[in-house]
Design an enzyme around this catalytic site. Structure first.
Site, mmCIF file in Angstrom:
data_model
loop_
_atom_site.group_PDB
_atom_site.id
_atom_site.type_symbol
_atom_site.label_atom_id
_atom_site.label_comp_id
_atom_site.label_asym_id
_atom_site.label_seq_id
_atom_site.Cartn_x
_atom_site.Cartn_y
_atom_site.Cartn_z
ATOM 1 N N ASP A 1 23.986 6.942 24.847
ATOM 2 C CA ASP A 1 24.292 5.662 25.369
ATOM 3 C C ASP A 1 23.866 5.637 26.747
ATOM 4 O O ASP A 1 23.690 4.439 27.668
ATOM 5 C CB ASP A 1 25.843 5.404 25.426
ATOM 6 C CG ASP A 1 26.403 5.093 24.056
ATOM 7 O OD1 ASP A 1 25.558 4.861 23.314
ATOM 8 O OD2 ASP A 1 27.665 5.315 23.788
ATOM 9 N N ARG B 1 27.723 0.720 22.943
ATOM 10 C CA ARG B 1 29.192 0.102 22.766
ATOM 11 C C ARG B 1 29.144 -1.090 23.865
ATOM 12 O O ARG B 1 29.630 -2.072 23.772
ATOM 13 C CB ARG B 1 30.313 1.073 22.768
ATOM 14 C CG ARG B 1 31.577 0.461 22.718
ATOM 15 C CD ARG B 1 32.677 1.675 22.838
ATOM 16 N NE ARG B 1 32.403 2.446 21.587
ATOM 17 C CZ ARG B 1 33.084 2.197 20.629
ATOM 18 N NH1 ARG B 1 33.812 1.084 20.287
ATOM 19 N NH2 ARG B 1 32.989 3.090 19.518
ATOM 20 N N GLN C 1 18.444 7.326 14.635
ATOM 21 C CA GLN C 1 17.986 7.427 16.169
ATOM 22 C C GLN C 1 18.204 8.504 16.990
ATOM 23 O O GLN C 1 17.475 8.714 17.736
ATOM 24 C CB GLN C 1 18.476 6.021 16.653
ATOM 25 C CG GLN C 1 20.033 5.973 16.937
ATOM 26 C CD GLN C 1 20.304 4.458 17.041
ATOM 27 O OE1 GLN C 1 20.214 3.806 18.193
ATOM 28 N NE2 GLN C 1 21.305 4.126 16.064
ATOM 29 N N ARG C 2 19.473 8.836 16.779
ATOM 30 C CA ARG C 2 20.017 10.053 17.655
ATOM 31 C C ARG C 2 19.533 11.517 16.996
ATOM 32 O O ARG C 2 19.780 12.457 17.565
ATOM 33 C CB ARG C 2 21.362 10.012 17.887
ATOM 34 C CG ARG C 2 22.278 10.278 16.688
ATOM 35 C CD ARG C 2 23.713 10.124 16.740
ATOM 36 N NE ARG C 2 24.570 10.864 16.205
ATOM 37 C CZ ARG C 2 25.794 10.689 15.786
ATOM 38 N NH1 ARG C 2 26.490 9.728 16.615
ATOM 39 N NH2 ARG C 2 26.572 11.244 15.264
#
Length: 422
Positions: A144, A192, A299-300
């Site tokens: 993030d 988020r 994606q991670r």
């Protein structure tokens, strides 16, 4: 006095490079055998400490530990478990003390994001409040990219590279089919409250390759009418459009578009599924044919296209964490400090955990275009250095990435009492 052992654990959502940090911690600790005994890893994060489920990393070969640098995910298992305050749940802290004492642990390295920084801060306070000397160092990690002070968070650069690449490739695909088929492609990315990952989608279009891209940031309240007008304008001009939507996008009622009404272990709203929500809106309002995708774990976990900058920083921060502990520091997080944009240069400085824990770094307004649907040159200047370079993993004869699976041999338990999580 016998030298102290170290405890290392991974927390929260894993990344393509969190194991590179683990590699940095373990290899550096092994280079300081006079000061540090063994490195024990917590199986499934802090839960491993509470339940005395420890992994003896000394049982792993030098080659296996080195291979962590190019292996995605969390090699020792991660968790979403947040310690409450000492006043709210003293039993957890007493249990940690009990386990640390039993295994002669004097160094605590916790590899995670904001909630993990909070846990690390609380553990660092054990020495003062409960009389047990332990040095707690937080190793930053989060896709993030929302930890304060540090220029970037390990894991983000690789996600950004994956998303920018995927949006570019998918846009080429849609462009080729737009005449008679799909006009809109919607991809959902993580994020988020902060739109860093969504912003990376904007890198797909540049001065050399002009692509129609619309980004929905969690920092910008979703305006359906304005969004539809922008999509329609892009399709009219280019024949198609790619939409990058963050999972944390909210409507003018303040609610997440993708709120499922569920909570995760940290008490956060369980998100996911905003891509089909947005795609259906486009169908209802514009009648355009669409396809949507959710990047989710892909994606991670995409170590095959990790950013070299990200890998190098992840390892360096793991190394710096051990060096900070050896220097007698406590309750700090080694942070990346940018010293130059082009060429990108950075250094590591220690940040006090009190200034890191429970704080989020949002996208600056200056990084989001005036219409709220794109990135600015300032944002591009920030992002581009973070996705630079390739650090490909070795590949097997079968053509797949050759990742390592550790033995993860348990440390013999020394306590007679079990611990039940609440």
């Amino acid at each position: 006095m016998a030298k102290k052992n170290a405890f290392y654990a991974q927390s929260g959502g894993v990344t393509a490079v969190i194991n590179a940090s683990a590699c940095g911690v373990i290899e550096t600790a092994r280079q300081h055998k006079k000061e540090i005994g063994k490195v024990y890893a917590g199986r499934n994060g802090i839960i491993g400490a509470l339940t005395e489920d420890l992994i003896d990393t000394s049982k792993e070969s030098k080659k296996a530990i080195a291979a962590l640098r190019h292996t995605p995910s969390g090699a020792f298992g991660s968790c979403r478990y947040k310690l409450k305050s000492l006043e709210e749940n003293r039993r957890e802290y007493e249990r940690l003390i009990e386990v640390f004492e039993a295994h002669n642990i004097g160094y605590f390295f916790y590899n995670g994001g904001g909630d993990s920084a909070d846990t690390c801060l609380k553990v660092s306070q054990l020495a003062e409040k409960m009389g047990y000397p332990i040095q707690a160092i937080h190793v930053p990690k989060t896709v993030d990219n929302d930890l304060p002070i540090t220029d970037t968070c390990p894991g983000f650069g690789s996600v950004a590279k994956y998303i920018a690449t995927s949006v570019r490739e998918a846009s080429f695909d849609v462009a080729s089919m737009a005449k008679t088929s799909t006009k809109v492609f919607v991809i959902e990315v993580m994020g988020r409250h902060a739109g860093w990952i969504a912003a990376a989608g904007g890198l797909a279009s540049d001065a050399d390759i002009d692509l129609p891209i619309v980004i929905l940031f969690p920092e910008v309240t979703f305006d359906r009418k304005k969004f539809m007008a922008t999509v329609a304008a892009k399709v009219k001009k280019y024949g198609y459009v790619s939409v990058v939507v963050s999972e944390g996008v909210k409507g003018d009622d303040g609610k997440f578009l993708a709120d499922q009404g569920l909570k995760d272990a940290f008490g956060h709203s369980q998100l996911g599924g905003v891509a089909p929500v947005v795609a259906n809106m486009i169908r209802e309002d514009l009648g355009l044919k669409y396809h949507w995708a959710v990047a989710d774990y892909l994606q991670r976990a995409a170590r095959h296209i990790a950013s070299k900058t990200d890998v190098d920083q992840a390892y360096a921060l793991g190394k710096a964490a051990v060096e900070a502990a050896l220097a007698g520091k406590n309750s700090v997080m080694p942070a990346i400090i940018r010293t130059n944009d082009s060429p990108y240069r950075w250094k590591i400085e220690d940040a006090p955990l009190k200034k890191v824990a429970n704080k989020e770094k949002m996208m600056p307004k200056s990084f989001i275009s005036r219409d709220g649907f794109g990135i600015t040159p300032k944002c591009r200047a920030y992002l581009e250095p973070l996705i630079q370079g390739e650090d490909f993993p070795p590949f097997t004869k079968g053509g797949l990435p050759n990742y390592v699976q550790l033995k993860n041999e348990p440390v013999a338990k020394k306590l007679n009492t079990a611990f039940e999580l609440k």
